[in-house]
Design a protein around this motif. Structure first.
Motif, mmCIF file in Angstrom:
data_model
loop_
_atom_site.group_PDB
_atom_site.id
_atom_site.type_symbol
_atom_site.label_atom_id
_atom_site.label_comp_id
_atom_site.label_asym_id
_atom_site.label_seq_id
_atom_site.Cartn_x
_atom_site.Cartn_y
_atom_site.Cartn_z
ATOM 1 N N CYS A 287 0.806 -1.002 -0.034
ATOM 2 C CA CYS A 287 0.011 -0.080 0.202
ATOM 3 C C CYS A 287 0.840 1.308 -0.145
ATOM 4 C CB CYS A 287 -0.812 -0.087 1.191
ATOM 5 S SG CYS A 287 -0.099 -0.197 2.808
ATOM 6 N N ALA A 288 2.035 1.152 0.804
ATOM 7 C CA ALA A 288 2.867 2.333 0.848
ATOM 8 C C ALA A 288 3.542 2.734 -0.424
ATOM 9 C CB ALA A 288 3.886 2.070 1.875
ATOM 10 N N GLU A 289 4.036 1.339 -1.203
ATOM 11 C CA GLU A 289 4.675 1.703 -2.498
ATOM 12 C C GLU A 289 3.709 2.189 -3.808
ATOM 13 O OE1 GLU A 289 6.759 -2.081 -3.943
ATOM 14 O OE2 GLU A 289 5.997 -2.994 -2.108
ATOM 15 N N LEU A 290 2.302 1.829 -3.609
ATOM 16 C CA LEU A 290 1.238 2.463 -4.160
ATOM 17 C C LEU A 290 1.232 4.044 -4.117
ATOM 18 C CD1 LEU A 290 -1.450 -0.116 -4.284
ATOM 19 C CD2 LEU A 290 -0.124 0.745 -6.076
ATOM 20 N N LYS A 291 1.147 4.318 -2.763
ATOM 21 C CA LYS A 291 1.092 5.748 -2.551
ATOM 22 C C LYS A 291 2.314 6.609 -2.840
ATOM 23 C CE LYS A 291 0.525 8.971 1.352
ATOM 24 N NZ LYS A 291 1.560 9.806 1.144
ATOM 25 N N ALA A 292 3.391 5.793 -2.647
ATOM 26 C CA ALA A 292 4.747 6.661 -3.187
ATOM 27 C C ALA A 292 5.079 6.850 -4.325
ATOM 28 C CB ALA A 292 5.985 5.653 -2.569
ATOM 29 N N SER B 128 -3.991 3.934 -3.844
ATOM 30 C CA SER B 128 -3.350 3.186 -2.571
ATOM 31 C C SER B 128 -4.518 2.714 -1.682
ATOM 32 C CB SER B 128 -2.809 4.195 -1.600
ATOM 33 O OG SER B 128 -1.896 3.547 -0.633
ATOM 34 N N GLY B 129 -4.142 1.332 -1.713
ATOM 35 C CA GLY B 129 -5.214 0.285 -0.743
ATOM 36 C C GLY B 129 -4.387 -0.841 -0.425
ATOM 37 N N CYS B 130 -4.957 -2.006 -0.103
ATOM 38 C CA CYS B 130 -4.345 -3.102 0.223
ATOM 39 C C CYS B 130 -4.552 -3.900 -0.883
ATOM 40 C CB CYS B 130 -5.232 -3.820 1.466
ATOM 41 S SG CYS B 130 -4.471 -5.354 1.969
ATOM 42 N N ARG C 54 -5.394 -8.019 0.506
ATOM 43 C CA ARG C 54 -6.889 -8.354 0.967
ATOM 44 C C ARG C 54 -7.899 -7.402 0.031
ATOM 45 N NH1 ARG C 54 -4.899 -12.423 3.993
ATOM 46 N NH2 ARG C 54 -3.990 -11.989 6.001
ATOM 47 N N ASP C 55 -7.534 -6.841 -0.558
ATOM 48 C CA ASP C 55 -8.535 -6.092 -1.586
ATOM 49 C C ASP C 55 -7.955 -6.052 -2.940
ATOM 50 O OD1 ASP C 55 -10.638 -4.553 -2.042
ATOM 51 O OD2 ASP C 55 -10.143 -2.711 -1.068
ATOM 52 N N SER C 56 -7.551 -7.239 -3.454
ATOM 53 C CA SER C 56 -6.974 -7.357 -4.803
ATOM 54 C C SER C 56 -7.725 -6.976 -5.980
ATOM 55 C CB SER C 56 -6.384 -8.729 -4.887
ATOM 56 O OG SER C 56 -7.442 -9.884 -4.695
ATOM 57 N N GLU C 57 -8.953 -7.146 -5.816
ATOM 58 C CA GLU C 57 -10.038 -6.760 -6.861
ATOM 59 C C GLU C 57 -9.988 -5.501 -7.476
ATOM 60 O OE1 GLU C 57 -14.365 -6.009 -5.577
ATOM 61 O OE2 GLU C 57 -13.624 -7.586 -4.366
ATOM 62 N N VAL C 58 -9.382 -4.608 -6.404
ATOM 63 C CA VAL C 58 -9.283 -3.015 -7.046
ATOM 64 C C VAL C 58 -7.676 -2.794 -7.009
ATOM 65 C CG1 VAL C 58 -9.554 -0.857 -6.237
ATOM 66 C CG2 VAL C 58 -11.469 -2.235 -5.845
ATOM 67 N N TYR C 59 -6.778 -3.234 -6.236
ATOM 68 C CA TYR C 59 -5.541 -2.680 -6.059
ATOM 69 C C TYR C 59 -4.532 -3.625 -6.633
ATOM 70 C CZ TYR C 59 -7.791 0.665 -3.313
ATOM 71 O OH TYR C 59 -8.829 1.714 -2.887
ATOM 72 N N LEU C 60 -4.638 -4.919 -6.941
ATOM 73 C CA LEU C 60 -3.732 -5.657 -7.466
ATOM 74 C C LEU C 60 -3.270 -5.172 -8.941
ATOM 75 C CD1 LEU C 60 -1.772 -8.045 -7.405
ATOM 76 C CD2 LEU C 60 -3.736 -9.482 -8.070
ATOM 77 N N GLU C 61 -4.010 -4.883 -9.709
ATOM 78 C CA GLU C 61 -3.871 -4.504 -11.029
ATOM 79 C C GLU C 61 -2.936 -3.178 -11.202
ATOM 80 O OE1 GLU C 61 -2.861 -4.368 -14.939
ATOM 81 O OE2 GLU C 61 -3.837 -6.203 -13.823
ATOM 82 N N PRO C 62 -3.313 -2.132 -10.284
ATOM 83 C CA PRO C 62 -2.555 -0.854 -10.208
ATOM 84 C C PRO C 62 -0.928 -1.282 -9.743
ATOM 85 C CG PRO C 62 -4.542 -0.503 -9.169
ATOM 86 C CD PRO C 62 -4.635 -1.829 -9.627
ATOM 87 N N TYR C 63 -0.833 -2.338 -8.640
ATOM 88 C CA TYR C 63 0.175 -2.704 -8.218
ATOM 89 C C TYR C 63 0.970 -3.658 -9.349
ATOM 90 C CZ TYR C 63 3.955 -4.351 -5.336
ATOM 91 O OH TYR C 63 5.015 -4.737 -4.453
ATOM 92 N N ARG C 64 0.506 -4.199 -10.214
ATOM 93 C CA ARG C 64 0.961 -4.950 -11.227
ATOM 94 C C ARG C 64 1.593 -3.982 -12.350
ATOM 95 N NH1 ARG C 64 -3.061 -9.719 -12.056
ATOM 96 N NH2 ARG C 64 -2.176 -11.427 -10.795
#
Length: 433
Positions: A402-407, A412-414, A417-427
Motif C-alpha cells: 500500500c505504501a509503494e502505491l502511495k509513494a 493506494s489500498g491493500c 486483501r482487496d486485490s480486486e481493486v488494487y492488484l492491477e495498479p500494483y502490477r
C-alpha cells in the motif's frame, strides 16, 4: 524476523526475550467502552488512522474509490474515523489526486459524510466521530515547499542546497487557509479538524526548524508558533473540535529533528510541553505518531517486507511496536484530561486486539488506531466487538505494498486483501520498474 506467533504466550515470551513491555489482556471489554471527546462522544475505543487513497477527482472532491473506502470504514464498526489528509492549498498537495476542500466542492464532502453516517447506522447502529485532517505537504508536495534545509531530507527528495525556503509571510498567509478549510469541514458535517503535524510535512518540519531564521524558526516559541496561530484562529472563527496528529519525535539528530537528542534518539521534553500548551488552547484529541515513512519507516510503521522504497528492518519489529506504544503512553501521562489515540498495532495482526485492550485498560492510550490494518481489514472493529476476535486471514501482513502505491502517487489500498481493486495498479508498478 517475520511475524510467527501462534499463541499469545508466544508473543509474551518474545516480549520477555526482547525486554520490552507490552500490556496484553484477553478480556476485550475495555475496547467497547464509550468515551467523551471534546464536545462529543466516541462510541468505542477503536479508531482508523488517516490513510490517503490518492483517488480524488480533479477538483479535489472525493472520487468513487474514496466513497467506497469510507463506506467500508463506516460499516466496519470503529468509533472514530480520522479522515485522510486534505490539502488546504493547491501548492500543498502531495499529488494531483489528493483531496482538497473548496467552497465549490464542499457539497461533495457533505454527501460523503452523510453516507458514512447512514452506512454506520445501518451496519452497526452507531455514528463514528469523524476527524478532518488538514495538511500542507511541504517538501513532499508537488511544489516541494520546505520550511528548513536538512541534509538527509533534502537528499531524499533531491533538493539543491539553494532550494528556496518558504517565507515567513507565506507561512502567515497559510493560517487563513487552515481557517477556511475548518469552516468548510464544519459545513460538511465533520466533528473535528486536525492541524496535521506529523511525518515531516510542512507544519511538522517547522517543529524541527532549529536552524531557520525569523518568526518561525530557532527557539521553541518560534517553531511552535504556526500551531498556536492556527488553533487560536480556528477557535475564533468556527465552532468545531480541535485535534492534532503529531510526531512525538522525528528520529533525526539535532539540529534537524524534533523531540530528539544529538543522536536522533527520543527526547520528549519539547513534545510534552507542546501538547500541554495545545491542550490549553482547546485541542482535546491527540494522535501520537513518530518519525517519517520517508526517512525511517521501521519506526513509523514496523513491517516485514520493505518493498521498493524501504530497507530490511534493522531491529526486531516487536521492539518498534513497543516503542510506538510507549511513546503514546508517555504523551497520555501528560494529558490525563484529553483523549489520546495510539499508533503501532497493525504489525501484531490478529493479536492486536489483546494488546489494544491492555493498553486501554492500563491507561496507555484512550483510543487504539489502525492505519494499514484498516486498509486490509476495514471491519476489524465489528469482529472484535461482536466477540469473534480478529481473524488472521483478514489482517494486514505488513508487506508495504500500500505504501509503494502511495509513494508512486498511484491509487493506494491493500493489494493483498482487496486485490480486486488494487492488484492491477500494483502490477502496473512492476511493469514500469
Amino acid at each position: 524476523m517475520k511475524f510467527s506467533y501462534k499463541t499469545l504466550q508466544d508473543l509474551r515470551a518474545d516480549a520477555k526475550v526482547l525486554q520490552v513491555t507490552l500490556p496484553i489482556q484477553e478480556d476485550l471489554a475495555p475496547l467497547a467502552a464509550p468515551l467523551a471527546v471534546n464536545g462529543g462522544q466516541v462510541e468505542n475505543r477503536l479508531g482508523i488512522h488517516p490513510m490517503e487513497g490518492c483517488d480524488g477527482e480533479s477538483d479535489g472532491s472525493p472520487g468513487p474509490l474514496t466513497h467506497r473506502r469510507y463506506q467500508r470504514f463506516a460499516a466496519g464498526g470503529a468509533g472514530l474515523l480520522w479522515f485522510e489528509a486534505v490539502a488546504v492549498h493547491p501548492r500543498g498537495m502531495s499529488n494531483k489526486r489528493q483531496l482538497r476542500i473548496t467552497p465549490e466542492n464542499v457539497d461533495a464532502f457533505k454527501v460523503l459524510v452523510e453516507e458514512m453516517h447512514n452506512t454506520a447506522a445501518s451496519a452497526w447502529g452507531g455514528r463514528p466521530y469523524n476527524v478532518f485532517q488538514m495538511t500542507h505537504s511541504g517538501r513532499y508536495g508537488l511544489d516541494k515547499q520546505i520550511a528548513v534545509h536538512s541534509p538527509e531530507l533534502d537528499a531524499k527528495v533531491k533538493l539543491a542546497a539553494d532550494h528556496p525556503v518558504i517565507t515567513d509571510d507565506e507561512l502567515e498567509a497559510l493560517v487563513e487557509h487552515y481557517v477556511a478549510a475548518a469552516k468548510l469541514a464544519k459545513e460538511a458535517g465533520f466533528d473535528a479538524v486536525d492541524i496535521k503535524g506529523c511525518h515531516r510535512y510542512l507544519l511538522s518540519e517547522l517543529l524541527g526548524a532549529h536552524s531557520r531564521e525569523g518568526r518561525y524558526g530557532g527557539s521553541y516559541e518560534n517553531r511552535t508558533r504556526m500551531f498556536r496561530d492556527i488553533a487560536q484562529a480556528i477557535k475564533g472563527a468556527v465552532d468545531i473540535d480541535l485535534a492534532i496528529r503529531f510526531n512525538s519525535y522525528d528520529a533525526l539528530p539535532l539540529p534537524f529533528g524534533w523531540g530528539c537528542d544529538e543522536q536522533g534518539e527520543a527526547d520528549l521534553t519539547e513534545p510534552k510541553q507542546f501538547v500541554r500548551e495545545m491542550e490549553q488552547l482547546g485541542v482535546g484529541l491527540f494522535n501520537v505518531s513518530a518519525s517519517s515513512p520517508y526517512t525511517a519507516p521501521h519506526i513509523s510503521r514496523p513491517y516485514d517486507q520493505p518493498g521498493r522504497f524501504g530497507y530490511p528492518p534493522p531491529e526486531p519489529q516487536l521492539k518498534g511496536v513497543a516503542r510506538l506504544l510507549n511513546l503514546g503512553r508517555e504523551i497520555k501521562q501528560e494529558l490525563p484530561n484529553s483523549v489520546v489515540m495510539g499508533t503501532g498495532y497493525s504489525w501484531l495482526r490478529h493479536m492486536a486486539a489483546e494488546v489494544a485492550a491492555g493498553t486501554v485498560q492500563e491507561g496507555w492510550t484512550d483510543i487504539v488506531g489502525f492505519g494499514r490494518g484498516a486498509f486490509a481489514y476495514p471491519d476489524f472493529a465489528n469482529d472484535i466487538l461482536r466477540g469473534s476476535g480478529m481473524q488472521r486471514s483478514k489482517a494486514c501482513i505488513t508487506c508495504t505494498k500500500c505504501a509503494e502505491l502511495k509513494a508512486s502517487k498511484a491509487l493506494s489500498g491493500c493489494v493483498v486483501r482487496d486485490s480486486e481493486v488494487y492488484l492491477e495498479p500494483y502490477r502496473q508498478l512492476d511493469q514500469l520498474s
